[in-house]
Design a protein around this motif. Structure first.
Motif, PDB file in Angstrom:
ATOM      1  N   ILE A  99     -29.604 -13.966 -40.920  1.00 45.90           N
ATOM      2  CA  ILE A  99     -28.241 -15.437 -40.402  1.00 45.90           C
ATOM      3  C   ILE A  99     -29.142 -16.360 -39.763  1.00 45.90           C
ATOM      4  CG2 ILE A  99     -26.106 -15.192 -40.478  1.00 45.90           C
ATOM      5  CD1 ILE A  99     -25.933 -12.386 -40.579  1.00 45.90           C
ATOM      6  N   ARG A 100     -29.177 -17.188 -40.391  1.00 43.98           N
ATOM      7  CA  ARG A 100     -30.275 -18.710 -39.699  1.00 43.98           C
ATOM      8  C   ARG A 100     -29.332 -18.747 -38.920  1.00 43.98           C
ATOM      9  NH1 ARG A 100     -35.062 -18.834 -41.310  1.00 43.98           N
ATOM     10  NH2 ARG A 100     -35.312 -17.080 -43.444  1.00 43.98           N
ATOM     11  N   ILE A 101     -29.284 -19.634 -38.165  1.00 47.14           N
ATOM     12  CA  ILE A 101     -28.236 -20.117 -37.132  1.00 47.14           C
ATOM     13  C   ILE A 101     -28.578 -22.071 -37.339  1.00 47.14           C
ATOM     14  CG2 ILE A 101     -27.793 -21.428 -34.988  1.00 47.14           C
ATOM     15  CD1 ILE A 101     -27.841 -18.164 -34.785  1.00 47.14           C
ATOM     16  N   PRO A 102     -27.365 -22.510 -38.449  1.00 51.36           N
ATOM     17  CA  PRO A 102     -27.733 -23.607 -38.539  1.00 51.36           C
ATOM     18  C   PRO A 102     -28.250 -24.762 -38.028  1.00 51.36           C
ATOM     19  CG  PRO A 102     -24.924 -22.962 -38.613  1.00 51.36           C
ATOM     20  CD  PRO A 102     -25.717 -22.011 -37.763  1.00 51.36           C
ATOM     21  N   GLU A 103     -28.849 -25.710 -38.595  1.00 51.14           N
ATOM     22  CA  GLU A 103     -30.230 -26.459 -37.786  1.00 51.14           C
ATOM     23  C   GLU A 103     -28.686 -27.101 -36.670  1.00 51.14           C
ATOM     24  OE1 GLU A 103     -32.141 -28.846 -40.115  1.00 51.14           O
ATOM     25  OE2 GLU A 103     -33.191 -27.428 -41.341  1.00 51.14           O
ATOM     26  N   ARG A 104     -27.704 -27.718 -37.048  1.00 46.56           N
ATOM     27  CA  ARG A 104     -27.175 -28.299 -36.178  1.00 46.56           C
ATOM     28  C   ARG A 104     -26.265 -27.627 -35.124  1.00 46.56           C
ATOM     29  NH1 ARG A 104     -23.655 -26.537 -39.917  1.00 46.56           N
ATOM     30  NH2 ARG A 104     -21.292 -25.169 -38.984  1.00 46.56           N
ATOM     31  N   HIS A 105     -26.611 -26.819 -34.652  1.00 49.37           N
ATOM     32  CA  HIS A 105     -26.821 -25.360 -33.408  1.00 49.37           C
ATOM     33  C   HIS A 105     -27.813 -25.960 -32.425  1.00 49.37           C
ATOM     34  CE1 HIS A 105     -22.504 -25.472 -35.105  1.00 49.37           C
ATOM     35  NE2 HIS A 105     -22.490 -24.614 -35.382  1.00 49.37           N
ATOM     36  N   HIS A 106     -27.201 -25.294 -31.520  1.00 49.29           N
ATOM     37  CA  HIS A 106     -29.045 -25.189 -30.026  1.00 49.29           C
ATOM     38  C   HIS A 106     -29.216 -23.978 -30.952  1.00 49.29           C
ATOM     39  CE1 HIS A 106     -31.065 -25.733 -26.999  1.00 49.29           C
ATOM     40  NE2 HIS A 106     -30.900 -24.793 -26.542  1.00 49.29           N
ATOM     41  N   LEU A 107     -30.644 -23.575 -30.696  1.00 47.17           N
ATOM     42  CA  LEU A 107     -31.117 -22.699 -30.145  1.00 47.17           C
ATOM     43  C   LEU A 107     -31.550 -21.666 -29.173  1.00 47.17           C
ATOM     44  CD1 LEU A 107     -33.804 -23.079 -33.406  1.00 47.17           C
ATOM     45  CD2 LEU A 107     -31.722 -21.434 -33.532  1.00 47.17           C
ATOM     46  N   GLY A 108     -30.907 -20.532 -29.647  1.00 53.66           N
ATOM     47  CA  GLY A 108     -31.184 -20.005 -28.090  1.00 53.66           C
ATOM     48  C   GLY A 108     -32.510 -18.463 -27.811  1.00 53.66           C
ATOM     49  N   LYS A 109     -31.886 -18.299 -26.467  1.00 53.92           N
ATOM     50  CA  LYS A 109     -33.421 -17.132 -26.661  1.00 53.92           C
ATOM     51  C   LYS A 109     -33.334 -15.935 -26.887  1.00 53.92           C
ATOM     52  CE  LYS A 109     -32.008 -16.097 -21.570  1.00 53.92           C
ATOM     53  NZ  LYS A 109     -33.180 -17.042 -20.525  1.00 53.92           N
ATOM     54  N   TYR A 110     -31.873 -15.617 -27.358  1.00 55.77           N
ATOM     55  CA  TYR A 110     -31.382 -13.985 -27.623  1.00 55.77           C
ATOM     56  C   TYR A 110     -31.267 -13.815 -29.257  1.00 55.77           C
ATOM     57  CZ  TYR A 110     -30.251 -13.839 -22.634  1.00 55.77           C
ATOM     58  OH  TYR A 110     -30.640 -13.021 -21.437  1.00 55.77           O
ATOM     59  N   VAL A 111     -30.925 -12.611 -29.409  1.00 51.70           N
ATOM     60  CA  VAL A 111     -30.688 -12.245 -31.175  1.00 51.70           C
ATOM     61  C   VAL A 111     -29.780 -10.668 -30.950  1.00 51.70           C
ATOM     62  CG1 VAL A 111     -32.157 -10.583 -32.605  1.00 51.70           C
ATOM     63  CG2 VAL A 111     -33.364 -11.962 -30.655  1.00 51.70           C
ATOM     64  N   ILE A 135     -28.075  -6.546 -28.872  1.00 55.00           N
ATOM     65  CA  ILE A 135     -28.766  -7.638 -28.110  1.00 55.00           C
ATOM     66  C   ILE A 135     -29.874  -7.343 -27.719  1.00 55.00           C
ATOM     67  CG2 ILE A 135     -28.614  -9.980 -26.695  1.00 55.00           C
ATOM     68  CD1 ILE A 135     -25.771  -9.233 -26.757  1.00 55.00           C
ATOM     69  N   TYR A 136     -31.006  -8.919 -28.221  1.00 57.40           N
ATOM     70  CA  TYR A 136     -32.390  -8.180 -27.541  1.00 57.40           C
ATOM     71  C   TYR A 136     -33.054  -9.718 -27.450  1.00 57.40           C
ATOM     72  CZ  TYR A 136     -33.126  -3.991 -30.601  1.00 57.40           C
ATOM     73  OH  TYR A 136     -32.981  -2.980 -31.285  1.00 57.40           O
ATOM     74  N   LYS A 137     -33.680  -9.823 -26.432  1.00 58.49           N
ATOM     75  CA  LYS A 137     -34.548 -11.295 -26.286  1.00 58.49           C
ATOM     76  C   LYS A 137     -35.613 -11.619 -27.575  1.00 58.49           C
ATOM     77  CE  LYS A 137     -34.868 -11.671 -21.649  1.00 58.49           C
ATOM     78  NZ  LYS A 137     -34.954 -11.547 -19.959  1.00 58.49           N
ATOM     79  N   ARG A 138     -35.644 -12.628 -28.110  1.00 58.06           N
ATOM     80  CA  ARG A 138     -36.068 -13.145 -29.173  1.00 58.06           C
ATOM     81  C   ARG A 138     -37.986 -13.023 -28.525  1.00 58.06           C
ATOM     82  NH1 ARG A 138     -35.706 -19.554 -30.293  1.00 58.06           N
ATOM     83  NH2 ARG A 138     -37.508 -18.819 -31.806  1.00 58.06           N
ATOM     84  N   ILE A 139     -38.803 -12.837 -30.007  1.00 51.99           N
ATOM     85  CA  ILE A 139     -40.415 -12.392 -29.222  1.00 51.99           C
ATOM     86  C   ILE A 139     -40.446 -13.978 -29.722  1.00 51.99           C
ATOM     87  CG2 ILE A 139     -39.898 -10.302 -28.834  1.00 51.99           C
ATOM     88  CD1 ILE A 139     -41.774  -9.957 -31.721  1.00 51.99           C
ATOM     89  N   SER A 140     -39.929 -14.528 -30.667  1.00 51.05           N
ATOM     90  CA  SER A 140     -41.446 -15.780 -31.273  1.00 51.05           C
ATOM     91  C   SER A 140     -40.624 -17.010 -30.391  1.00 51.05           C
ATOM     92  CB  SER A 140     -39.903 -15.957 -32.671  1.00 51.05           C
ATOM     93  OG  SER A 140     -38.193 -16.282 -32.640  1.00 51.05           O
ATOM     94  N   PRO A 141     -41.618 -17.987 -30.633  1.00 49.76           N
ATOM     95  CA  PRO A 141     -41.629 -18.855 -29.072  1.00 49.76           C
ATOM     96  C   PRO A 141     -39.794 -19.752 -29.780  1.00 49.76           C
ATOM     97  CG  PRO A 141     -42.969 -19.447 -30.931  1.00 49.76           C
ATOM     98  CD  PRO A 141     -41.942 -18.211 -31.785  1.00 49.76           C
ATOM     99  N   ASP A 142     -39.332 -19.922 -27.883  1.00 51.69           N
ATOM    100  CA  ASP A 142     -38.506 -20.872 -27.617  1.00 51.69           C
ATOM    101  C   ASP A 142     -38.062 -21.934 -28.667  1.00 51.69           C
ATOM    102  OD1 ASP A 142     -37.500 -18.879 -26.222  1.00 51.69           O
ATOM    103  OD2 ASP A 142     -38.237 -19.483 -24.330  1.00 51.69           O
TER     104      ASP A 142
END
Ligand code: AHM
Ligand code: MG
Length: 337
Positions: A99-111, A135-142
């Motif tokens: 489930i992607r975060i809609p483009e209009r919203h800020h992306l954070g560092k958690y999954v 909840i995990y921390k993302r491994i892809s680039p911020d």
């Protein structure tokens, strides 16, 4: 401050103060989750009153019939969590892909991974159901959209896991790697209040929870183990009690408090068991280990060490009080096949 006035928000903030580097993002995520839980709890509680019961006629990606409350809970989780600015991506038991975060919203560092309403086949009978999250921390680039690899991390990488059980009360239990804590929803205030601080699962079990209707399909070691639990000996060993609700959240919650083992094994019909690694087994394994118990797959691995290969992968699970899991492991490893 006494437990009776410790809200979940206050507890999370105080826990965070002990970590000087904390940014507050995880606290905000947990607060958002507790809000989603309150709304789902309200809907679950009025399920018998409104025309929300019954099948929608749709099937989920596993080919099972989906009830309206599953859909409601899934959408509630997504809408409560996708705009806080703390998440990079989500995955749900009810959705085929990430489930992607809609483009209009800020992306954070958690999954965030979740099962929005586990055990929902029980709802018509007014039996407890639950929401499970991880909840995990993302491994892809911020700053980039999260990916499937962010969701396929082994369970030992979890930073938070928990569940909400909608039972005689609504209780939220979580761990952030610093013990397991439970909060009961006070319906008058609409607040989760600390009710179970630093829960430890009793080392010895008194209860076993397994669907015994599948007995004929089990492996020999498991059959022997269950017979052993049902037996007594002349040194004062009492038989275990059998308790199986058929809602993992409720079964695990009871065993966490009273001591017990919950098993959903692989068998001749279900070669990988039934329960999903990402949405059910990993979060429960993190919680139970934090409470002093164990969770294994019966194939020589800790659940938390398994490397996920797909979003909806199923794994066998043996989880609960340490001595009971040690014992079943022994029976299974010694079995003659
Ligand atoms: P669900 O995700 O479709 O609700 O199924 C998961 C549930 C668990 O809560 C429970 O432990 C298990 O299914 C019970 O399965 P069974 O009916 O085979 O004993
Ligand atoms: Mg489920």
């Amino acid at each position: 401050m006494s437990n009776s006035f410790m809200t979940i928000q206050r507890f999370i903030l105080e826990a965070e103060k002990k970590h000087p580097k904390a940014t507050g993002e995880l606290s905000a995520l947990l607060s958002d989750l507790s809000l989603a839980a309150k709304v789902i709890s309200l809907e679950v509680n009025k399920a018998g009153l409104v025309d929300i019961l019954g099948y929608t006629g749709d099937h989920n990606i596993h080919g099972e019939k989906v009830k309206k409350l599953d859909i409601f809970s899934n959408e509630m989780m997504i809408h409560a969590m996708n705009h806080g600015g703390h998440l990079a991506v989500m995955a749900s038991e009810e959705e085929e892909g990430i489930i992607r975060i809609p483009e209009r919203h800020h992306l954070g560092k958690y999954v965030l991974l979740f099962d929005p309403l586990d055990g929902s086949s029980n709802i018509d009978a007014n039996v407890s159901v639950g929401t499970i999250f991880s909840i995990y921390k993302r491994i892809s680039p911020d700053g980039t959209p999260g990916t499937i690899s962010d969701c396929l991390q082994p369970g030992h990488m979890q930073v938070v896991a928990g569940y909400i059980v909608y039972g005689s009360s609504t209780i939220m239990v979580y761990t952030a790697g610093d013990g397991v804590h439970g909060f009961t929803l006070d319906p008058a205030f609409g607040e989760f209040l600390l009710s179970h601080k630093d829960i430890k699962i009793p080392t010895k079990a008194k209860i076993y929870s397994i669907n015994e209707g599948n007995y004929k399909y089990w492996r020999p070691g498991l059959k022997k183990y269950i017979k052993y639990l049902q037996d007594a000996d002349d040194r004062g060993r009492e038989p275990y009690s059998a308790r199986y609700i058929g809602s993992m959240v409720a079964d695990i919650h009871r065993n966490l408090l009273y001591g017990g083992i919950f098993i959903y094994p692989d068998d001749r019909r279900n070669p990988n068991g039934k329960l999903r690694l990402l949405y059910e087994c990993n979060p429960m394994a993190f919680l139970i280990e934090q409470a002093g118990g164990r969770a294994i797959d019966g194939r020589g691995n800790k659940i938390l060490d398994l490397k996920p290969t797909s979003l909806h992968q199923r794994v066998p699970i043996y989880i609960g009080s340490k001595e009971a899991v040690d014992m079943v492991e022994k029976f299974i490893s010694e079995e003659e096949i």
